[in-house]
Design an enzyme around this catalytic site. Structure first.
Site, mmCIF file in Angstrom:
data_model
loop_
_atom_site.group_PDB
_atom_site.id
_atom_site.type_symbol
_atom_site.label_atom_id
_atom_site.label_comp_id
_atom_site.label_asym_id
_atom_site.label_seq_id
_atom_site.Cartn_x
_atom_site.Cartn_y
_atom_site.Cartn_z
ATOM 1 N N HIS A 1 18.666 1.810 47.836
ATOM 2 C CA HIS A 1 17.504 1.198 46.900
ATOM 3 C C HIS A 1 16.827 2.346 46.276
ATOM 4 O O HIS A 1 16.643 3.548 46.614
ATOM 5 C CB HIS A 1 16.344 0.568 48.084
ATOM 6 C CG HIS A 1 16.157 1.721 49.464
ATOM 7 N ND1 HIS A 1 16.757 1.686 50.504
ATOM 8 C CD2 HIS A 1 15.076 2.342 49.547
ATOM 9 C CE1 HIS A 1 16.212 2.931 51.125
ATOM 10 N NE2 HIS A 1 15.271 2.914 50.812
ATOM 11 N N ASN B 1 15.884 8.196 48.539
ATOM 12 C CA ASN B 1 16.094 8.883 49.597
ATOM 13 C C ASN B 1 17.579 8.911 50.039
ATOM 14 O O ASN B 1 18.160 7.530 49.898
ATOM 15 C CB ASN B 1 15.100 8.649 50.675
ATOM 16 C CG ASN B 1 13.609 9.009 50.382
ATOM 17 O OD1 ASN B 1 13.461 9.793 49.558
ATOM 18 N ND2 ASN B 1 12.845 8.046 50.987
ATOM 19 N N ASP C 1 7.618 -2.985 49.130
ATOM 20 C CA ASP C 1 7.753 -2.127 50.238
ATOM 21 C C ASP C 1 6.567 -2.431 51.313
ATOM 22 O O ASP C 1 5.439 -2.830 50.889
ATOM 23 C CB ASP C 1 7.697 -0.496 50.178
ATOM 24 C CG ASP C 1 8.066 0.308 50.869
ATOM 25 O OD1 ASP C 1 9.283 0.893 50.705
ATOM 26 O OD2 ASP C 1 7.606 0.302 52.079
ATOM 27 N N ILE C 2 7.294 -2.627 52.676
ATOM 28 C CA ILE C 2 6.232 -3.032 53.797
ATOM 29 C C ILE C 2 5.301 -1.973 54.164
ATOM 30 O O ILE C 2 4.343 -2.307 54.762
ATOM 31 C CB ILE C 2 7.101 -3.506 54.897
ATOM 32 C CG1 ILE C 2 6.603 -4.487 55.709
ATOM 33 C CG2 ILE C 2 7.789 -2.427 55.759
ATOM 34 C CD1 ILE C 2 7.302 -5.266 56.986
ATOM 35 N N HIS D 1 13.089 3.389 45.272
ATOM 36 C CA HIS D 1 11.535 3.149 45.400
ATOM 37 C C HIS D 1 10.738 3.390 43.869
ATOM 38 O O HIS D 1 11.094 4.308 43.287
ATOM 39 C CB HIS D 1 10.899 4.296 46.345
ATOM 40 C CG HIS D 1 11.393 4.430 47.593
ATOM 41 N ND1 HIS D 1 10.424 3.710 48.589
ATOM 42 C CD2 HIS D 1 12.552 4.725 48.348
ATOM 43 C CE1 HIS D 1 11.161 4.259 49.836
ATOM 44 N NE2 HIS D 1 12.222 4.673 49.460
ATOM 45 N N GLY E 1 15.659 12.080 54.039
ATOM 46 C CA GLY E 1 14.594 11.235 54.356
ATOM 47 C C GLY E 1 14.820 9.649 54.379
ATOM 48 O O GLY E 1 13.830 8.816 54.719
ATOM 49 N N GLN E 2 16.120 9.190 53.908
ATOM 50 C CA GLN E 2 16.333 7.905 54.172
ATOM 51 C C GLN E 2 16.380 7.301 55.511
ATOM 52 O O GLN E 2 16.917 7.977 56.489
ATOM 53 C CB GLN E 2 17.960 7.840 53.417
ATOM 54 C CG GLN E 2 18.387 6.151 53.403
ATOM 55 C CD GLN E 2 19.838 6.081 52.717
ATOM 56 O OE1 GLN E 2 20.265 7.031 52.664
ATOM 57 N NE2 GLN E 2 19.968 4.750 52.564
HETATM 58 P P1 DGP Z 1 13.922 4.889 52.816
HETATM 59 O O1 DGP Z 1 13.208 6.044 53.776
HETATM 60 O O2 DGP Z 1 13.989 5.542 51.386
HETATM 61 O O3 DGP Z 1 15.129 4.304 53.562
HETATM 62 O O4 DGP Z 1 12.592 3.771 52.846
HETATM 63 C C1 DGP Z 1 12.892 2.460 53.253
HETATM 64 C C2 DGP Z 1 11.478 1.775 52.961
HETATM 65 O O5 DGP Z 1 11.710 0.456 53.499
HETATM 66 C C3 DGP Z 1 10.402 2.273 53.624
HETATM 67 O O6 DGP Z 1 9.256 2.660 52.546
HETATM 68 C C4 DGP Z 1 9.635 1.212 54.343
HETATM 69 C C5 DGP Z 1 10.636 -0.162 53.928
HETATM 70 N N1 DGP Z 1 10.924 -1.136 54.957
HETATM 71 C C6 DGP Z 1 11.232 -0.968 55.815
HETATM 72 N N2 DGP Z 1 11.654 -2.285 56.578
HETATM 73 C C7 DGP Z 1 11.192 -3.074 55.801
HETATM 74 C C8 DGP Z 1 11.142 -4.567 55.716
HETATM 75 O O7 DGP Z 1 11.359 -5.088 56.655
HETATM 76 N N3 DGP Z 1 10.686 -5.037 54.639
HETATM 77 C C9 DGP Z 1 10.034 -4.406 53.348
HETATM 78 N N4 DGP Z 1 9.689 -5.094 52.524
HETATM 79 N N5 DGP Z 1 10.182 -3.051 53.257
HETATM 80 C C10 DGP Z 1 10.722 -2.595 54.287
#
Ligand code: DGP
Length: 112
Positions: free
Chosen positions: A99, A86, A30-31, A101, A92-93
């Site tokens: 995906h 989420n 996760d980023i 987490h 909170g998505q």
């Molecule tokens: P959610 O709230 O469950 O939709 O979480 C989306 C997650 O995705 C959030 O924790 C940050 C991650 N994320 C968003 N953009 C990127 C990206 O470009 N690269 C990566 N590796 N993660 C990302």
């Protein structure tokens, strides 16, 4: 070109710190990690959310969970980890591509 961030990661047009990839699933860090280890398990096919899954997706969902647990062990999360999906704006998505987490490490996570 898809405007879905995770479809772009699947296609390789957006870089990610990849942990795993096969024909159906990809996993990457996760980023914005909320724990020392925090990665996402993502289906390659675009499914917007868990609410868009049907019985047709049960094998894929099971695969994502067992793979996530295996990768968590490989990432050293031997004391345990948390899984979170989420779903929808109310859940909170932020990224509307299904995906899971998986995160943990460091201090014990708060009870929910
Ligand atoms: P959610 O709230 O469950 O939709 O979480 C989306 C997650 O995705 C959030 O924790 C940050 C991650 N994320 C968003 N953009 C990127 C990206 O470009 N690269 C990566 N590796 N993660 C990302």
């Amino acid at each position: 070109m898809s405007d879905c961030i995770f479809c772009r990661i699947v296609a390789g047009s957006l870089p990610s710190k990849k942990l795993y990839e096969d024909d159906g699933v990809i996993a990457f860090h996760d980023i914005r990690p909320i724990a020392p280890v925090h990665f996402l398990v993502v289906p390659k096919t675009h499914i917007a959310s868990l609410s868009d899954c049907s019985t047709d997706h049960e094998a894929l969902l099971g695969r994502m969970l067992t793979l996530g647990a295996r990768l968590a062990r490989e990432q050293g999360l031997h004391a345990g980890f948390r899984t979170m999906i989420n779903t929808g704006k109310g859940g909170g998505q932020e990224v509307f591509h299904l995906h899971i987490h998986i995160f943990g490490g460091g201090t014990t996570l708060p009870k929910v």
